[in-house]
Design a protein around this motif. Structure first.
Motif: not given
Length: 462
Positions: A309-335
């Protein structure tokens, strides 16, 4: 490795006739998913006929097929391919000597099923089978059963429904040793009228329990009494789980963990376990408690489950978390784009409010199958948006009109007709430091928005 099925075994299980000897290592009913060594089940539906894809399936490596009309490839001829698949699933369950766990609920089915797989596979690598994707209906369940290796130590099967009586049929195929109801919410309420009726329909899962079986039910649910009463008629043992200290498996303490998860101290009937749930949110703590109850019920390794449970990643469409580049920084996308109902919307908005972010953005698609209560339940999300300290909302689809009305003067929002418009809106408005929640019923198509955000490099605002 032994064959999954021989032609003789398939013929015996289905009552069909084999055209030639063959053996298979997998089963598929979608020709696009056929791989080397698979059994292709050619089924006739309202829109398509699998027999039209026989050549394609064998071109992709199929070793045999179940058909209802003779073909020029190795096959088992049966009167009805769908009925034959169900019979093959029953045969797979009959020959399996391990423990089987069935999972249902209005929310959390797939996540709990996947977490259970990780928890048991950690201690028994390669010996645990589970249904893939969300194959949880009258076709998906027998397919998942038919794929179960003959020597599996554990089988985990998700079961869904949107009408009364459907789970009763599925659970009698799965014949679980342990049956879990994760939660009750007004999902599919269009077909039931009340949450009480949904609870009764979900409780059908207990009807298929094997002798000596265990029912696992959510103690914190307002429908716990109805679930318990049903379980008493079919289960030898009943375990409750939840945040209340009165639950058999409960969280004695919870503390936010680094990375957004939760450090949990759980109390079980004869054990205590301190572990981390990697996936953020109270709803994932609840899922984890259900997992521990099931692992306990089948005599599994609780410490290994905690590590998983400590190592389980988020599932696509059910909580997966993505850090995406935005300009000089980043944003978090929670799927959370795969599905939505009022309970899961509130839970994920609550978690959004805990995210450290310069701005919290909620992109919410309409919730389907809510019937006459649709307007009321959509408008009711306004309080959850406020409680989640959402700075900007993008509402997608006509179903969101009542929520748009409720948000007037409350917080900034835009209301767009479809996912394509939402993609245009967010890709021009995204900023570094944003935490963006994407959630809606699957039919809204917000997975395309997640793909647009996570697959495309962009400059955005900074």
């Amino acid at each position: 490795m032994s064959d999954l099925w021989t032609s003789a075994e398939i013929a015996q299980a289905t009552g069909g006739a084999a055209s030639a000897p063959f053996a298979v290592s997998g089963v598929a009913f979608d020709s696009r998913e056929v791989t080397d060594g698979d059994l292709f089940v050619a089924m006739k539906g309202d829109a398509t006929d699998g027999h039209q894809f026989i050549d394609k399936a064998f071109g992709q490596g199929a070793a045999g097929a179940i058909v209802s009309e003779a073909v020029a490839h190795p096959h088992i001829l049966v009167p009805d391919s769908a009925a034959a698949l169900e019979a093959l699933g029953r045969a797979a369950r009959a020959r399996m000597g391990g423990k089987v766990i069935g999972v249902t609920g209005s929310v959390g089915k797939t996540g709990t099923k996947e977490a259970l797989f990780q928890a048991l596979d950690r201690a028994h690598p390669g010996q645990v089978h589970r249904s893939v994707k969300s194959y949880n209906n009258h076709v998906g369940v027998p397919l998942s059963l038919s794929r179960m290796p003959r020597d599996a130590a554990f089988g985990i099967f998700e079961m869904g429904m949107n009408h009364a009586g459907e789970l009763a049929a599925l659970t009698r195929q799965v014949r679980p040793d342990v049956a879990i109801v994760t939660a009750i919410a007004p999902a599919h309420i269009e077909f039931f009228g009340t949450e009480e009726a949904i609870a009764q329909a979900k409780a059908e899962i207990f009807e298929g329990l094997e002798p000596g079986g265990t029912a696992i039910i959510p103690y914190d649910s307002p429908h716990v009494a109805a679930l318990y009463n049903k379980a008493e008629r079919h289960a030898a043992h009943i375990l409750t789980f939840g945040m209340s200290a009165d639950a058999d498996v409960h969280a004695r303490d919870t503390v936010p963990a680094a990375g957004g998860g939760t450090l949990v101290t759980a109390k079980l009937p004869d054990a205590e376990l301190c572990f981390t749930v990697a996936a953020p949110g109270d709803h994932w703590v609840s899922n984890a408690l259900a997992v521990l109850a099931a692992v306990h019920a089948v005599g599994g390794d609780l410490a290994a489950a905690g590590l998983a449970l400590a190592e389980m990643p988020g599932l696509p469409g059910r909580g997966a978390r993505h850090v995406v580049p935005v300009g000089a920084g980043q944003a978090l996308v929670i799927d959370e784009s795969y599905n939505a109902n009022p309970l899961s919307m509130v839970a994920t908005l609550k978690q959004l409010g805990r995210e450290r972010a310069d701005r919290r953005v909620a992109i919410l698609g309409g919730m389907r199958e809510l019937g006459s209560r649709s307007a009321e339940l959509h408008a009711g999300l306004a309080d959850a948006l406020v409680a989640g300290e959402v700075d900007q909302a993008i509402l997608v689809g006509v179903e969101m009109t009542p929520l748009a009305d409720a948000l007037n003067g409350v917080l900034p929002y835009s209301h767009v007709p479809d996912a394509t418009s939402a993609i245009t809106s967010i890709t021009t408005e995204i900023r570094a430091g944003d935490a963006i929640l994407v959630k809606g019923s699957n039919g809204i198509g917000l997975s395309r928005l997640v793909a647009a955000l996570t697959n495309d490099a962009r400059e955005g605002k900074s």
